[in-house]
Enzyme design. Sequence first.
Site, PDB file in Angstrom:
ATOM      1  CG  ASP A  62     116.116 -72.026 -15.252  1.00  0.00           C
ATOM      2  OD1 ASP A  62     115.580 -71.577 -14.117  1.00  0.00           O
ATOM      3  OD2 ASP A  62     117.332 -72.170 -15.656  1.00  0.00           O
ATOM      4  CG  ASP A 131     128.236 -77.352 -17.772  1.00  0.00           C
ATOM      5  OD1 ASP A 131     127.883 -76.133 -17.710  1.00  0.00           O
ATOM      6  OD2 ASP A 131     127.510 -78.472 -17.734  1.00  0.00           O
ATOM      7  CG  HIS A 133     124.603 -74.823 -17.751  1.00  0.00           C
ATOM      8  ND1 HIS A 133     125.338 -75.462 -16.885  1.00  0.00           N
ATOM      9  CD2 HIS A 133     123.742 -74.124 -16.986  1.00  0.00           C
ATOM     10  CE1 HIS A 133     124.883 -75.208 -15.455  1.00  0.00           C
ATOM     11  NE2 HIS A 133     124.082 -74.447 -15.474  1.00  0.00           N
ATOM     12  CD  GLU A 138     122.944 -79.312 -17.866  1.00  0.00           C
ATOM     13  OE1 GLU A 138     123.925 -78.536 -17.904  1.00  0.00           O
ATOM     14  OE2 GLU A 138     122.844 -79.531 -16.756  1.00  0.00           O
TER      15      GLU A 138
END
Length: 255
Positions: A62, A131, A133, A138
């Site tokens: 990314d 979380d 990801h 996300e």
Amino acid sequence: MPDRAAVGELAAGVIADLVTRKPDALVGVATGSSPLPVYAALAQRVRDGVTDVGRMRVCQLDEYVGLPPEHPQTYRAVIEEEVLRPLGLSAESFLGPDGTADDLPRACADYELALRDAGGVDLQLLGIGSDGHIGFNEPCSSFGSRTRVKTLTQQTRVDNARFFDSLDEVPWHVVTQGIATISEARHLVLVAAGESKAEAIALAVEGPLAAIVPASALQLHPHATVIVDEAAASHLKLADYYRTTYAAKPDWQRL
């Protein structure tokens, strides 16, 4: 694994084994704190003359949107510092998306084609967010998603603010490989350490397959390896079983 260093050593060994079998393997690398022990252990193998990575190729997971190329927190710069330079790899061995392109959707499509033309990713190293990801997919990202522009959650921006002078400097947008793109890698290796990752690891490994936990997509992959320390494993219900199966793993069966 007992600690972060042991996680790094084991994951580095997996990469080294791959490169021994396929010297020009394309290895996907991730940024963040979790993979750092992996890169350190792999670089030590290179310095010791144990592993030759001279023909290995590297691709990026990314990239921030809008950061100028000279910015030290572009993920290209981070990979240069943490991976390419320590391993003695040249810029020609590197593939990455363009986060500064005027036409970002086209840049995303071009990166998909570049990965395909390179023969596909042999091994993708992953971290995991608190979380759940992976990459910058996300929570509630589609399992069918391809490389695209994503908007970061405020929590992710807060988590990443430690790398910038202030939260205001953290970009809102990124280019990231999608979950379907990541899942096309032949081998997925996810590493994590610390109590802060324990809940995410438990949900990814033992929870339901759910878009709210993007890393749970690894449950669908035919060759996914999760390497964690004891703290990150502390919420796993079947931790004892995983320890037993690893201890009893046949010599011929690679990770």
